[in-house]
Scaffold this motif. Structure first.
Motif: not given
Length: 539
Positions: A306-307, A411, A417, A419, A421, A423, A468, A470-471
């Motif tokens: 995933r990471v 958060r 990005t 977004e 987040l 972390i 970072y 996330s995708s």
């Protein structure tokens, strides 16, 4: 203080660093930015990396090659964690092209500490000047230190559920054999000199943001003017039969660490089963590989999928398999079956497909959950689905005055990005603690442009990661995966959002600065072979 000649001014170019020896074989670091020459100590104050091997940006930031700590060349001050102290700064004078530096060689042996509290505690105005910090981890500890460094002259109360002084938590998964004294970041005298009041082994049970009162689990009530919530996270459990058996462990605290060490390390090789194939699980596998028969259970196709993506995850899987670690991947744990000889301990981990893996010790590395349960029904606090708190750009809790949330529970909006987040990195937690302290002492909002940066050491291989993702829809590799000497660039459309490397320092530190400056090459440029090292770190 002695003045030494440290070289020729004309030989040091703008944007250049140079390590020089002065006096009785003492090293210092010269830097030049904006036409001015500066001198500081030469080692990172985190783990002692030589800064000359790092990177230097045109706005005067020195970045460590190992773990991304940043320092201001002009002042020596920390700009990004995980540096523990500021660098030493030395006076520079130019005479007829000679660089003269005034150096105290004795002082050079230690980093510069934050100043002592200038106001005696007897004069603290407890009605106007009290900061309560809930949490003694990375963010809470750093916030307390930064408040004093910024000149805060009120009362500081640091509350920690752990019974010991703040520790360097990442070390818990890097090796066995550490005593608490090797992990403690500061001695008790350090906190005493800064008049930071420590309440160890206790937790908050309630916060009243209207009356500004915190209630602790021992019944004590603390009045505050500013509150920093830095309660961190706790390990995620999994809802299966046998999860509460005595030989099932999690790794978060020093007590957890010692329990795992006692269970794993011995004359007889134990069967260690690790549930979870991400960083905690894999780092425990790495430090246990020579001491136990290690099996790792993961839900992904490869560790870290995933990471880090499938290609990089496969590299780590091979590394661990070469060390004797066995993997059960794309697998789900059904239960932990009691031992035939003792019903209080686990004897095997059972998968959904009924595979049984013999286990003398089980370590669960299934991620963490923000430790914010005590705020769940508190007026004024709105917890997100994962238990985190939304914060503003200076880490103030949205909708509340004088309340900040930092570290694993925060958060926030990430400019890199665009977004929102949360972390869980050690150095990023420290940076958020500094940000809250800055906001309290300056009462100004300073938008954070810090880049997430983390590292992992496994079986003598050091992973560095910045940014970072996330995708991501592509992983572009420069270098050799088989030799484990490469850089992996994580692309979303034509934008690189993160970089991971092994054995090509200081590339990640350079990339982190390119992200900060908004100068990172496009994914197309990286695919065409451009190295980020060829892009200058100029503002």
């Amino acid at each position: 203080m002695v003045e030494y000649i440290a070289g020729k001014a004309s030989e040091l170019k703008d944007g250049q660093m140079k390590e020089v020896v002065v006096g009785s074989n003492s090293k210092i670091l010269l830097t030049k930015t904006g036409g001015q020459i500066y001198a500081t100590s030469h080692k990172c104050t985190h783990y002692g990396a030589p800064l000359i091997n790092g990177v230097f940006s045109s706005d005067g930031r020195i970045t460590c090659p190992w773990h991304g700590a940043c320092f201001d060349a002009k002042t020596g001050d920390i700009e990004d964690s995980p540096g523990l102290d500021n660098l030493q700064k030395f006076k520079v004078t130019i005479k007829d092209d000679d660089i003269y530096v005034e150096v105290d060689e004795a002082a050079l042996k230690s980093g510069r500490r934050p100043p002592k509290c200038k106001v005696p505690p007897s004069s603290f105005d407890e009605e106007k000047n009290v900061v309560v910090i809930l949490g003694g981890g990375a963010s809470g500890n750093t916030a307390a230190e930064k408040l004093r460094e910024n000149g805060y002259d009120g009362k500081i109360i640091l509350v920690s559920r752990e019974s010991y002084l703040p520790i360097d938590r990442p070390k818990l998964s890097k090796n066995f054999g550490f005593g608490i004294e090797k992990l403690t970041m500061r001695k008790k005298e350090f906190y005493d000199e800064l008049f930071i009041s420590l309440k160890l082994g206790t937790s908050a049970t309630e916060v009243d943001p209207i009356s500004k009162i915190v209630t602790l689990d021992n019944g004590e009530k603390l009045k505050y003017n500013s509150l920093i919530i830095a309660t961190g996270a706790h390990p995620r459990s999994i809802p299966i039969q046998g999860i509460d058996l005595k030989n099932v462990f999690y790794l978060r605290t020093y007590d957890d660490y010692k329990n795992i060490e006692k269970a794993v390390v011995g004359n007889e090789k134990k069967n260690l089963v690790i549930i979870g194939s991400s960083f905690i699980g894999m780092e425990v596998a790495a430090i246990s590989a020579k001491k136990a028969n290690v099996s790792v259970i993961g839900m992904e196709k490869v560790p870290f999928e995933r990471v880090l993506g499938e290609k990089i995850g496969a590299v780590f899987q091979r590394l661990h398999e070469d060390a004797g670690v066995k993997f059960y991947l794309e697998a789900v744990v059904k239960a932990i079956e009691p031992s035939e000889t003792d019903p209080n301990i686990g004897g095997a981990v059972v998968l959904q497909n009924e595979t049984k893996i013999k286990a003398d010790v089980v370590v669960v590395g299934a991620g963490v959950v923000p430790s914010t349960e005590f705020l769940k029904n508190t007026a004024g606090f709105t917890l997100e689905r994962d238990g985190s708190l939304k914060v503003t750009e200076d880490f103030k809790v949205e909708g509340l005055e004088d309340v900040y949330a930092v570290g694993d529970i925060a958060r926030f909006h990430y400019f890199g990005t665009n977004e929102t987040l949360r972390i869980e990195h050690w150095s990023f937690a420290e940076n958020t603690g500094r940000a809250a302290a800055d906001a309290i002492t300056s009462k100004k909002t300073t938008p954070s442009r810090r880049i997430p940066y983390f590292w992992s050491n496994q079986l003598n291989k050091g992973l560095r990661y910045c940014g970072y993702a996330s995708s991501f829809d592509d992983v572009i590799v420069q270098g050799n995966l088989e030799e484990m000497k490469f850089a992996a660039f994580y692309a979303r459309d034509d934008k690189i959002v993160a970089v991971a490397t092994i054995s090509v320092d200081p590339l990640v530190s350079h990339c982190s600065e390119l992200f900060r400056l908004g100068k990172f090459p496009t994914a197309t440029e990286i695919r065409n072979g451009l190295s980020p090292l060829d892009v200058p770190l100029t503002v």
